[in-house]
Structure formats: C-alpha cells, structure tokens
Design a protein around this motif. Structure first.
Motif, PDB file in Angstrom:
ATOM      1  N   UNK A 253       0.805  -1.219   0.000  1.00  0.00           N
ATOM      2  CA  UNK A 253       0.000   0.000   0.000  1.00  0.00           C
ATOM      3  C   UNK A 253       0.839   1.272   0.000  1.00  0.00           C
ATOM      4  N   UNK A 254       2.051   1.200   0.521  1.00  0.00           N
ATOM      5  CA  UNK A 254       2.893   2.385   0.667  1.00  0.00           C
ATOM      6  C   UNK A 254       4.268   2.110   0.065  1.00  0.00           C
ATOM      7  N   UNK A 255       4.765   3.042  -0.724  1.00  0.00           N
ATOM      8  CA  UNK A 255       6.100   2.903  -1.291  1.00  0.00           C
ATOM      9  C   UNK A 255       6.100   3.061  -2.797  1.00  0.00           C
ATOM     10  N   UNK A 256       7.284   2.971  -3.376  1.00  0.00           N
ATOM     11  CA  UNK A 256       7.450   3.210  -4.810  1.00  0.00           C
ATOM     12  C   UNK A 256       7.424   1.938  -5.627  1.00  0.00           C
TER      13      UNK A 256
ATOM     14  N   UNK B 257      -4.088   4.257  -7.454  1.00  0.00           N
ATOM     15  CA  UNK B 257      -4.424   3.467  -6.276  1.00  0.00           C
ATOM     16  C   UNK B 257      -3.924   2.048  -6.512  1.00  0.00           C
ATOM     17  N   UNK B 258      -3.376   1.429  -5.455  1.00  0.00           N
ATOM     18  CA  UNK B 258      -2.916   0.049  -5.581  1.00  0.00           C
ATOM     19  C   UNK B 258      -4.102  -0.871  -5.853  1.00  0.00           C
ATOM     20  N   UNK B 259      -3.808  -2.040  -6.396  1.00  0.00           N
ATOM     21  CA  UNK B 259      -4.872  -2.995  -6.680  1.00  0.00           C
ATOM     22  C   UNK B 259      -5.596  -3.421  -5.411  1.00  0.00           C
ATOM     23  N   UNK B 260      -4.855  -3.639  -4.325  1.00  0.00           N
ATOM     24  CA  UNK B 260      -5.482  -4.056  -3.079  1.00  0.00           C
ATOM     25  C   UNK B 260      -6.454  -3.004  -2.576  1.00  0.00           C
ATOM     26  N   UNK B 261      -6.045  -1.743  -2.637  1.00  0.00           N
ATOM     27  CA  UNK B 261      -6.927  -0.664  -2.187  1.00  0.00           C
ATOM     28  C   UNK B 261      -8.131  -0.510  -3.106  1.00  0.00           C
ATOM     29  N   UNK B 262      -7.935  -0.674  -4.401  1.00  0.00           N
ATOM     30  CA  UNK B 262      -9.058  -0.570  -5.343  1.00  0.00           C
ATOM     31  C   UNK B 262     -10.110  -1.638  -5.056  1.00  0.00           C
ATOM     32  N   UNK B 263      -9.653  -2.873  -4.850  1.00  0.00           N
ATOM     33  CA  UNK B 263     -10.590  -3.966  -4.613  1.00  0.00           C
ATOM     34  C   UNK B 263     -11.405  -3.733  -3.344  1.00  0.00           C
ATOM     35  N   UNK B 264     -10.750  -3.239  -2.304  1.00  0.00           N
ATOM     36  CA  UNK B 264     -11.461  -2.995  -1.048  1.00  0.00           C
ATOM     37  C   UNK B 264     -12.426  -1.824  -1.155  1.00  0.00           C
TER      38      UNK B 264
ATOM     39  N   UNK C 121      -2.771  -3.725   6.482  1.00  0.00           N
ATOM     40  CA  UNK C 121      -2.349  -2.479   7.143  1.00  0.00           C
ATOM     41  C   UNK C 121      -2.425  -2.674   8.653  1.00  0.00           C
ATOM     42  N   UNK C 122      -1.709  -3.683   9.183  1.00  0.00           N
ATOM     43  CA  UNK C 122      -1.894  -4.070  10.584  1.00  0.00           C
ATOM     44  C   UNK C 122      -1.535  -2.990  11.585  1.00  0.00           C
ATOM     45  N   UNK C 123      -0.562  -2.136  11.247  1.00  0.00           N
ATOM     46  CA  UNK C 123      -0.193  -1.073  12.183  1.00  0.00           C
ATOM     47  C   UNK C 123      -0.870   0.247  11.860  1.00  0.00           C
ATOM     48  N   UNK C 124      -1.762   0.246  10.843  1.00  0.00           N
ATOM     49  CA  UNK C 124      -2.501   1.455  10.487  1.00  0.00           C
ATOM     50  C   UNK C 124      -1.668   2.520   9.807  1.00  0.00           C
ATOM     51  N   UNK C 125      -0.489   2.152   9.290  1.00  0.00           N
ATOM     52  CA  UNK C 125       0.402   3.149   8.680  1.00  0.00           C
ATOM     53  C   UNK C 125      -0.215   3.768   7.438  1.00  0.00           C
ATOM     54  N   UNK C 126      -0.883   2.947   6.635  1.00  0.00           N
ATOM     55  CA  UNK C 126      -1.496   3.468   5.404  1.00  0.00           C
ATOM     56  C   UNK C 126      -2.630   4.433   5.736  1.00  0.00           C
ATOM     57  N   UNK C 127      -3.498   4.035   6.664  1.00  0.00           N
ATOM     58  CA  UNK C 127      -4.608   4.902   7.046  1.00  0.00           C
ATOM     59  C   UNK C 127      -4.096   6.202   7.651  1.00  0.00           C
ATOM     60  N   UNK C 128      -3.084   6.102   8.489  1.00  0.00           N
ATOM     61  CA  UNK C 128      -2.537   7.304   9.120  1.00  0.00           C
ATOM     62  C   UNK C 128      -1.913   8.245   8.089  1.00  0.00           C
ATOM     63  N   UNK C 129      -1.307   7.664   7.052  1.00  0.00           N
ATOM     64  CA  UNK C 129      -0.657   8.476   6.021  1.00  0.00           C
ATOM     65  C   UNK C 129      -1.650   9.368   5.294  1.00  0.00           C
ATOM     66  N   UNK C 130      -2.849   8.843   5.024  1.00  0.00           N
ATOM     67  CA  UNK C 130      -3.781   9.561   4.158  1.00  0.00           C
ATOM     68  C   UNK C 130      -4.925  10.253   4.871  1.00  0.00           C
ATOM     69  N   UNK C 131      -5.173   9.911   6.116  1.00  0.00           N
ATOM     70  CA  UNK C 131      -6.345  10.491   6.769  1.00  0.00           C
ATOM     71  C   UNK C 131      -6.008  11.807   7.451  1.00  0.00           C
TER      72      UNK C 131
END
Length: 432
Positions: free
Chosen positions: A240-243, A343-350, A411-421
C-alpha cells in the motif's frame, strides 16, 4: 502514392504501433488526436467530468512527448477539441485523404465512433482499424472473440496452451511528410482546464507519473533493471505504501505510451539474464488479465456498462467519493485516489467492494468515479473490474471483502490509514 491520416486515441507511441508501419509509405501523413469535448462535461449527478485533472495532465504530457518524437522523424501532430468523428471527417475532406487509420479499441463508444466515421467518409476514403497494445491479436487468440469464456481462469488456460505472442516492432526511423497547408500543434492545457495545468500529485503518494513513451521506458528500466523489484513482485504486489511494491506500468499502458508486448519482451529479457521465477511470471499473468478484459469488452459491447440509467448518487456514495465513510482503510484509499490519481490494486478492490457490498451502492457509479479520478483509466480494465467485483455480467460469483479483516491483514499497524487520513488534504470532486 496515397495521402494518409492517422487518428490517434489510446496509442500514444511510435514503437510497436501498427498505425506507423507501412508496407508502402504514403505520400503524406497527417497525425491527429481529438480530445472529445464530451469528456469535459460533468456527468449527471456526479459533479465530475469523465476525465479529471490528473489524467488530463498525463494525457497532455504524453501528447507533447509524442509530438517531439514525430517531429524528429519529419512529421508532426495536430490536436483538436470537439467531436472526434466530425473533426477527423472534416480533416479528411479538407486534405484529400485517401486512407484513415485508427486503433481497434475495446470500448463500445470507440467502436461506434469508428463505424460512424466510416459512414461519414463513404467509399472515397478507406478506413482501416488496427489491433494495437494487447499481447494477443485476433489472429493469435485461441478462440473467436464471441467465444471468450466467462472466467479469466478458463481464458488463461486456453491461451497458455498456445502461447504465441507476436514480436514488438521497433519505431520507424523516418515518416512521410506533413501534408501541405495542414494545420499543426495544439492548444495549451491551461486554456482547456486550468486545474489540470497546475495539478500535481500529493507527495505522500511517493511517486510522480509523467506522460510519454520515454517516461514509460524509464519506469520499465527502473523496475526491472535498476531496482530488480520484479524479482519480488509476487510478495509485494498487495502493498500500500512505497514506490516499488507495484510495477506502476498501468498509466503508460492505458495511454499506449508502452505496449503490453514491449513489457513482456523486457520481462523475458530479465528472466533470460536472472532466471524466471514466480514473481516475473506474475507480471506476465497481470498482462494477460489486462488482455482478458480487453477481449471481454469487445465481446460484451454496450452491455459492459449495464443496462439501466445511472441512479442519482446517494449521500453514502458521496461520502465514499470524499473519503468520509468512517472506515479508515476505505477512506484512506479514496483520499489517495483523489490526491494522486492512482491506487494500488489491493486498495481498489477494497474500496469497490465496500461501495457495492457494504453501502449497497451502484457499481456503475463507482466505475464512473474511478473513470474521472484515475490516471491509468482504460475502459475495458476499469469497467470489467467493477463488474467483476460486483458479481454481474460474465462471472456472477460473490466477491465481498471484509474491509476490517483486510485492514488487519494488509495495514496491521494502520500506517497506510494514518498516512492519508488528514482531513484538510482529503480531496473532492472537481470539474475541469
């Protein structure tokens, strides 16, 4: 000797593009791209155009890059805004064109435009449609288009039994001259859409897409040869995060700055040097998925988009678009989509599953919103994926995702959610 017009759509490259390969070169060559002005109008109820600022900017960068390559070879590019059929027909008449070439696109609207143009041109001008951009063409398909199976797995099994992909063709060294007195150039992006002219992706995305053939090759070289990230793709593709967790080839494939065959050949070259593994195969597997959606769209025609009129968007749908559903994993995805155009494929599907299964939203509204937002929008992959998630059309098996379980897994540690919210940066519908 003939006078030829090449009508470009989503095939903005010179290499491996049959529109620019001639058994007998024409006397003159007029290359034109027409931005459909209907793309700039707001969709009913959505307050958003079919093409958003992110994709429009990438498109314009790709056109500028293509014009540069055409000029190097003695040709040029004309860009018009309006009705594509009307613009191409008028140019063909004004410059005594003998042949018009265009790509055989997957979309129903694009196919209808080709039919309408043929009717407008009549028997005096030859219209030829060329397959471009996919791994397979109709000659190398192991079945007729009308017999494309309802599942990807069945399609893949049949294809891989007869895995013969035509070679990618190099770019021409020179091209026929520009027609005398034909117009050239195109308007600056700022006069079409001021927001697209100044658009830039949010830095939190960690990646800036740039349109054009050279930029696409730079990404391909980096992913395969510089970083070697292709060797880990199977393990990282749900990131979800990175290049480099994803290939990120899709915007260049969608605009035709790269062809699927070019990508395949580079992956095969990497395998020849480093050895094939599950990850390198999985990149090819994803290219085949893209082909499947193309041929399925060709088979389905107008039914790809559903058979009813779009309903009025609900407040729940608007909250989904704006990233304010209250579900952090979904809201982060929608904020990233609006802020970066990707958007990553995983995020799109969800995000798609949540709209359809949890909110009870209409999948076609979701597909239309993605069409507006995505830099890498292409009609077959976008609408085909949404139908797949919704379980309508070809494959009706339910595919509901538990987004809370998915968040714990990916996103077990919530890093992705924290990055964008960050509420002040969670963007919004904009109308070019």
């Amino acid at each position: 000797m003939s006078r030829m017009l090449v009508w470009l759509r989503s095939d903005l490259r010179l290499a491996d593009n049959p529109l620019f390969h001639f058994s007998t070169p024409p006397e003159s060559l007029l290359c034109v791209f027409v931005l459909d002005d209907a793309w700039l109008d707001p969709l009913p109820g959505l307050e958003a155009s079919r093409i958003g600022s992110a994709r429009l900017r990438f498109l314009w960068e790709s056109l500028i890059a293509l014009r540069g390559e055409l000029l190097k070879r003695g040709s040029d590019l004309l860009v018009r805004i309006g009705s594509p059929v009307e613009a191409v027909a008028e140019l063909a008449e004004a410059h005594d064109i003998d042949e018009v070439r265009v790509r055989a696109d997957a979309g129903w609207e694009e196919w209808q435009a080709s039919v309408q143009l043929a009717e407008r041109l009549g028997s005096q001008v030859n219209l030829t449609c060329h397959q471009s951009g996919t791994l397979l063409d109709e000659a190398s398909l192991p079945m007729a288009v009308e017999d494309i199976p309802p599942s990807f797995s069945a399609f893949r099994r049949k294809v891989e039994r007869r895995w013969v992909i035509p070679d990618a063709v190099p770019a021409p060294v020179t091209l026929p001259s520009w027609p005398a007195n034909a117009p050239r150039g195109f308007p600056p992006l700022g006069k079409i859409c001021s927001s697209a002219a100044v658009w830039a992706p949010d830095e939190r995305g960690g990646f800036a897409f740039s349109g054009g053939e050279a930029a696409g090759w730079a990404r391909l070289d980096h992913y395969l040869w510089e970083s070697g990230a292709v060797a880990r793709y199977k393990q990282t593709r749900n990131g979800l995060v990175g290049t480099d967790f994803s290939t990120r080839f899709s915007p260049w494939l969608a605009h035709g700055c790269l062809s699927a065959r070019q990508v395949l050949e580079e992956v095969r070259a990497w395998e020849a040097r480093h050895g094939a593994n599950e990850s390198s195969y999985w990149v090819i597997f994803e290219l085949l998925w893209r082909d499947y959606f193309h041929w399925a769209a060709r088979q389905e025609g107008a039914s790809l988009f559903g058979e009813r009129e779009l309903p009025a968007p609900s407040e729940g749908f608007r909250a989904w678009c704006d990233g304010r559903t209250g579900v952090p994993f979904v809201d982060a995805a929608m904020c990233e989509l609006s802020a970066t155009g990707w958007l990553s494929n995983r995020a799109r599907q969800n995000a798609a599953s949540y709209l359809v299964r949890d909110l009870g939203g209409d999948w076609r509204l979701g597909a239309a919103w993605f069409e507006h937002c995505l830099i890498d929008y292409d009609v077959a992959s976008n609408w085909g994926n949404w139908r797949y998630v919704a379980g309508v059309g070809r494959d009706t098996r339910p595919r509901a995702l538990d987004v809370h379980d998915q968040a714990e897994r990916y996103d077990p540690d919530g890093a992705y959610a924290a990055l964008w919210l960050v509420p002040s940066l969670c963007v919004h519908r904009e109308v070019p």
